[in-house]
Structure formats: structure tokens, C-alpha cells
Design a protein around this motif. Structure first.
Motif, PDB file in Angstrom:
ATOM      1  N   ARG A 209       0.867  -1.181   0.000  1.00 35.69           N
ATOM      2  CA  ARG A 209       0.000   0.000   0.000  1.00 35.69           C
ATOM      3  C   ARG A 209       0.901   1.227   0.000  1.00 35.69           C
ATOM      4  O   ARG A 209       1.704   1.423   0.924  1.00 35.69           O
ATOM      5  N   LEU A 210       0.798   2.039  -1.032  1.00 29.64           N
ATOM      6  CA  LEU A 210       1.700   3.167  -1.209  1.00 29.64           C
ATOM      7  C   LEU A 210       0.970   4.489  -1.033  1.00 29.64           C
ATOM      8  O   LEU A 210      -0.214   4.603  -1.321  1.00 29.64           O
ATOM      9  N   ARG A 211       1.700   5.476  -0.543  1.00 26.71           N
ATOM     10  CA  ARG A 211       1.206   6.855  -0.459  1.00 26.71           C
ATOM     11  C   ARG A 211       1.974   7.690  -1.468  1.00 26.71           C
ATOM     12  O   ARG A 211       3.205   7.668  -1.493  1.00 26.71           O
ATOM     13  N   GLY A 212       1.245   8.405  -2.287  1.00 29.04           N
ATOM     14  CA  GLY A 212       1.895   9.225  -3.293  1.00 29.04           C
ATOM     15  C   GLY A 212       1.108  10.493  -3.556  1.00 29.04           C
ATOM     16  O   GLY A 212       0.302  10.926  -2.722  1.00 29.04           O
ATOM     17  N   MET A 213       1.347  11.084  -4.715  1.00 33.94           N
ATOM     18  CA  MET A 213       0.654  12.316  -5.081  1.00 33.94           C
ATOM     19  C   MET A 213       0.306  12.284  -6.563  1.00 33.94           C
ATOM     20  O   MET A 213       1.021  11.689  -7.371  1.00 33.94           O
ATOM     21  N   ARG A 214      -0.782  12.924  -6.881  1.00 33.88           N
ATOM     22  CA  ARG A 214      -1.106  13.241  -8.270  1.00 33.88           C
ATOM     23  C   ARG A 214      -0.656  14.681  -8.493  1.00 33.88           C
ATOM     24  O   ARG A 214      -1.025  15.581  -7.731  1.00 33.88           O
ATOM     25  N   VAL A 215       0.149  14.910  -9.510  1.00 40.95           N
ATOM     26  CA  VAL A 215       0.717  16.242  -9.726  1.00 40.95           C
ATOM     27  C   VAL A 215       0.502  16.665 -11.169  1.00 40.95           C
ATOM     28  O   VAL A 215       0.293  15.830 -12.057  1.00 40.95           O
ATOM     29  N   SER A 216       0.578  17.966 -11.394  1.00 43.19           N
ATOM     30  CA  SER A 216       0.520  18.486 -12.758  1.00 43.19           C
ATOM     31  C   SER A 216       1.910  18.367 -13.392  1.00 43.19           C
ATOM     32  O   SER A 216       2.915  18.238 -12.688  1.00 43.19           O
ATOM     33  N   GLY A 232      10.756  13.551 -16.476  1.00 44.73           N
ATOM     34  CA  GLY A 232       9.591  13.981 -15.717  1.00 44.73           C
ATOM     35  C   GLY A 232       8.335  13.852 -16.560  1.00 44.73           C
ATOM     36  O   GLY A 232       8.257  13.007 -17.462  1.00 44.73           O
ATOM     37  N   PHE A 233       7.353  14.691 -16.266  1.00 46.35           N
ATOM     38  CA  PHE A 233       6.071  14.604 -16.973  1.00 46.35           C
ATOM     39  C   PHE A 233       6.029  15.572 -18.153  1.00 46.35           C
ATOM     40  O   PHE A 233       6.665  16.630 -18.137  1.00 46.35           O
ATOM     41  N   LEU A 234       5.264  15.216 -19.156  1.00 41.81           N
ATOM     42  CA  LEU A 234       5.077  16.055 -20.341  1.00 41.81           C
ATOM     43  C   LEU A 234       3.733  16.756 -20.259  1.00 41.81           C
ATOM     44  O   LEU A 234       2.786  16.257 -19.660  1.00 41.81           O
ATOM     45  N   ALA A 235       3.638  17.921 -20.917  1.00 40.64           N
ATOM     46  CA  ALA A 235       2.413  18.718 -20.858  1.00 40.64           C
ATOM     47  C   ALA A 235       1.218  17.948 -21.404  1.00 40.64           C
ATOM     48  O   ALA A 235       0.100  18.029 -20.862  1.00 40.64           O
ATOM     49  N   GLU A 236       1.422  17.150 -22.468  1.00 39.19           N
ATOM     50  CA  GLU A 236       0.293  16.433 -23.059  1.00 39.19           C
ATOM     51  C   GLU A 236      -0.233  15.315 -22.163  1.00 39.19           C
ATOM     52  O   GLU A 236      -1.346  14.828 -22.363  1.00 39.19           O
ATOM     53  N   ILE A 246       4.209   7.319 -14.142  1.00 38.54           N
ATOM     54  CA  ILE A 246       4.561   7.302 -12.719  1.00 38.54           C
ATOM     55  C   ILE A 246       6.050   7.584 -12.575  1.00 38.54           C
ATOM     56  O   ILE A 246       6.877   7.059 -13.331  1.00 38.54           O
ATOM     57  N   VAL A 247       6.388   8.411 -11.604  1.00 34.57           N
ATOM     58  CA  VAL A 247       7.782   8.633 -11.196  1.00 34.57           C
ATOM     59  C   VAL A 247       7.935   8.053  -9.794  1.00 34.57           C
ATOM     60  O   VAL A 247       7.219   8.455  -8.872  1.00 34.57           O
ATOM     61  N   LEU A 248       8.854   7.115  -9.634  1.00 38.07           N
ATOM     62  CA  LEU A 248       9.064   6.479  -8.330  1.00 38.07           C
ATOM     63  C   LEU A 248       9.974   7.322  -7.451  1.00 38.07           C
ATOM     64  O   LEU A 248      10.915   7.955  -7.936  1.00 38.07           O
ATOM     65  N   SER A 249       9.703   7.296  -6.148  1.00 39.03           N
ATOM     66  CA  SER A 249      10.640   7.901  -5.204  1.00 39.03           C
ATOM     67  C   SER A 249      11.871   7.012  -5.079  1.00 39.03           C
ATOM     68  O   SER A 249      11.836   5.811  -5.385  1.00 39.03           O
ATOM     69  N   ASP A 250      12.979   7.601  -4.633  1.00 40.28           N
ATOM     70  CA  ASP A 250      14.201   6.821  -4.468  1.00 40.28           C
ATOM     71  C   ASP A 250      14.001   5.715  -3.436  1.00 40.28           C
ATOM     72  O   ASP A 250      14.510   4.602  -3.605  1.00 40.28           O
ATOM     73  N   GLY A 251      13.237   6.013  -2.357  1.00 38.01           N
ATOM     74  CA  GLY A 251      13.015   5.018  -1.321  1.00 38.01           C
ATOM     75  C   GLY A 251      12.285   3.792  -1.851  1.00 38.01           C
ATOM     76  O   GLY A 251      12.658   2.650  -1.563  1.00 38.01           O
ATOM     77  N   LEU A 252      11.229   4.014  -2.644  1.00 35.93           N
ATOM     78  CA  LEU A 252      10.480   2.889  -3.200  1.00 35.93           C
ATOM     79  C   LEU A 252      11.309   2.137  -4.233  1.00 35.93           C
ATOM     80  O   LEU A 252      11.282   0.912  -4.312  1.00 35.93           O
ATOM     81  N   TRP A 253      12.064   2.865  -5.036  1.00 30.65           N
ATOM     82  CA  TRP A 253      12.922   2.246  -6.038  1.00 30.65           C
ATOM     83  C   TRP A 253      13.920   1.286  -5.382  1.00 30.65           C
ATOM     84  O   TRP A 253      14.145   0.173  -5.858  1.00 30.65           O
ATOM     85  N   GLN A 254      14.496   1.724  -4.243  1.00 31.67           N
ATOM     86  CA  GLN A 254      15.482   0.877  -3.571  1.00 31.67           C
ATOM     87  C   GLN A 254      14.825  -0.291  -2.843  1.00 31.67           C
ATOM     88  O   GLN A 254      15.321  -1.422  -2.897  1.00 31.67           O
ATOM     89  N   SER A 255      13.706  -0.020  -2.130  1.00 32.64           N
ATOM     90  CA  SER A 255      13.111  -1.059  -1.281  1.00 32.64           C
ATOM     91  C   SER A 255      12.331  -2.107  -2.080  1.00 32.64           C
ATOM     92  O   SER A 255      12.400  -3.297  -1.784  1.00 32.64           O
ATOM     93  N   LEU A 264      12.964   1.494 -15.847  1.00 30.47           N
ATOM     94  CA  LEU A 264      12.283   2.441 -16.750  1.00 30.47           C
ATOM     95  C   LEU A 264      11.390   1.694 -17.722  1.00 30.47           C
ATOM     96  O   LEU A 264      11.824   0.730 -18.379  1.00 30.47           O
ATOM     97  N   GLY A 265      10.139   2.138 -17.821  1.00 29.33           N
ATOM     98  CA  GLY A 265       9.205   1.574 -18.769  1.00 29.33           C
ATOM     99  C   GLY A 265       8.458   0.347 -18.280  1.00 29.33           C
ATOM    100  O   GLY A 265       7.548  -0.115 -18.967  1.00 29.33           O
ATOM    101  N   ARG A 266       8.812  -0.188 -17.132  1.00 29.93           N
ATOM    102  CA  ARG A 266       8.123  -1.378 -16.639  1.00 29.93           C
ATOM    103  C   ARG A 266       6.815  -1.003 -15.984  1.00 29.93           C
ATOM    104  O   ARG A 266       6.711   0.067 -15.360  1.00 29.93           O
TER     105      ARG A 266
END
Length: 266
Positions: A209-216, A232-236, A246-255, A264-266
Motif C-alpha cells: 500500500r503506497l502513499r503518493g501524489m497526483r501532480v501536474s 519527468g512529466f510532459l504537458a500532453e 509514474i515517477v518512483l521515489s528513491d526510497g520505493l525504487w530501492q526497497s 524504466l518503462g516497466r
């Protein structure tokens, strides 16, 4: 010579610590004790705030001498003169001499406390509660008020929200309002929207169960940072019906993925 003035927080802390001393000692010597500490701190530079290390050593000295004041009988007139002479001597000492005297005081206080174990236990419990409470408070103040944001030019970042009158309550900015602010507000170089989001990560041995954010899309640009891997994210990608990214945090990427660079791309 003008007297040294302490920062308000340290003056309040020292005067609060005076209550550790016996009432009789506090009435007779309280102001003199505060002035001794003013002068010691003044020797390290009157026009700048004392270092945290110096402040913590002085508070430790305060606690040890307070314990001795409770355990030592009230001095006679001759002993009071010796104490006044010692206070005058402290004013002329450097930081190294102060530390030597502090260590001597700690050893004497420890010997006195061993003779009265009941008082020692009460003193240790009181100090533990006080230190724990102050540490918790300082941790919050340091994280919220003192520590700068870990972003380039973090002092220029602001949080934008709505304030509803006449109640004065605040609320989040909606999507249409964010779009309008982007078009009309000239006070900002960039604006990004964000909201909390929870999600489930499956596909492994145990769902997470993850906590994250929806961002522009402009989120990373506004913060002045970029991902360590990938983009990062593209305007379109803000448009309805676009493929989620999705962009992963470093903590989630490592754990969860063992720091795998082929994520990348998975």
C-alpha cells in the motif's frame, strides 16, 4: 561595558531552567547565574547567536550545578564569597577552561548523586521527560520553521490555497482555479498542482500500500529538480485519456525494486 544580551529563546530557556534550583538559591543567585552565562556566551561573539553546541554545553552545566545545589547545604557567608569569586573567575575564562570546570562539576555531582539514590532516580526521570519533550518540540520546529527546503531557491517556494470569508477557513485550489491562476497571476514564475493519492503495488510476492501524489506536469520544473533516471512529466500527459505516467521515489525504487536501473518503462 554594556552587558551581553542573549537571543530571546535562549534567555527564556535559561530562566526556565532556574526552576531546577532550590527556591532559596534561586532568589539569592538567580540573576547572577544568568549573567554568568550571558558573559560566557558573549565571549564567543556578542553580535551573533550562540552555536547549538555551546548552548547545549551550557544547559548541561546548568543541570549539573542545579543537582549540586539541591545536594549541598546552604553556604555560610564565607562560602558565599567564594562562590562570588568563582562567578567572577568564570567571566574571564575561555571555552576550553569552561569545559574543564564543567567536567569537574559533573564528576562531583555524580559522586553526590550516588550517595542519595532515591533523589538520583527522581532527577533522572525528570530530566528524561524534560529532554524528551524538548527534543520532540525542537524536531518539529526545526523541520517546519528552521530547516530550508531541499530545493534550489527553496525560500521562493510558496503554498497557494483558498481562504473563504467570513469564516477564514482555507481550502484546496480546484483544477479550473489552477488553470485560471496560470493564465492571470503574474506574481509566480510557475505553478503546479498536487493532491494526495494512495495506490496498491502488485505483481510481487506481497502487495504494497503506497502513499503518493497526483501532480501536474510542471511539478518538477517548479521545484527546480529532475528525476535521477528517466524523465519527468510532459504537458500532453495532463490531458484526459492520456496514458498514466509514474515517477518512483528513491526510497520505493530501492526497497521494492532493489535499485534496478532497468526499471524504466516497466
Amino acid at each position: 561595558m554594556a552587558r551581553t544580551t542573549l537571543p530571546g529563546w535562549l534567555e527564556l530557556l535559561l530562566r526556565s531552567a532556574l526552576w531546577l534550583y532550590p527556591p532559596d538559591f534561586r532568589r539569592r543567585q538567580g540573576n547572577a547565574v544568568i549573567q554568568v552565562y550571558r558573559d560566557v556566551i558573549g565571549a564567543h561573539g556578542e553580535k551573533r547567536a550562540p552555536q547549538w553546541g555551546l548552548a547545549s554545553r551550557l544547559i548541561g552545566d546548568f543541570v549539573s550545578t542545579a543537582a549540586r545545589a539541591w545536594l549541598t547545604p546552604r553556604p555560610q557567608k564565607g562560602q558565599q564569597k567564594v562562590r562570588r569569586d568563582r562567578q567572577q573567575q568564570l567571566k574571564r575564562l575561555g571555552a576550553g577552561d569552561v569545559m574543564e570546570i564543567l567536567w569537574h562539576e559533573v564528576r562531583q555531582a555524580a559522586r553526590a548523586l550516588r550517595r542519595k539514590p532515591a533523589l538520583t532516580i527522581v532527577a533522572m526521570l525528570t530530566l528524561a521527560v524534560g529532554i524528551g519533550a524538548n527534543t520532540a518540540i525542537f524536531s518539529v520546529v526545526n523541520a517546519v520553521l528552521l530547516r530550508p527546503f531541499p530545493y534550489p531557491e527553496g525560500e521562493r517556494l510558496v503554498w497557494v490555497s483558498n481562504r473563504y470569508l467570513p469564516s477564514g477557513e482555507t481550502g484546496a485550489v480546484s483544477g479550473p482555479e489552477l488553470w485560471e491562476y496560470r493564465q492571470e497571476a503574474s506574481a509566480f514564475i510557475g505553478l503546479a498542482g498536487l493532491s494526495g493519492r494512495a495506490a496498491n503495488l502488485t505483481g510481487g510476492d506481497t502487495p504494497l500500500r503506497l502513499r503518493g501524489m497526483r501532480v501536474s506536469p510542471s511539478y518538477f520544473e517548479v521545484l527546480g529538480v529532475s528525476p535521477a533516471l528517466g524523465r519527468g512529466f510532459l504537458a500532453e500527459e495532463e490531458k484526459p485519456g492520456s496514458t498514466p505516467v509514474i515517477v518512483l521515489s528513491d526510497g520505493l525504487w530501492q526497497s521494492a525494486f532493489g535499485g534496478d536501473p532497468d526499471i524504466l518503462g516497466r
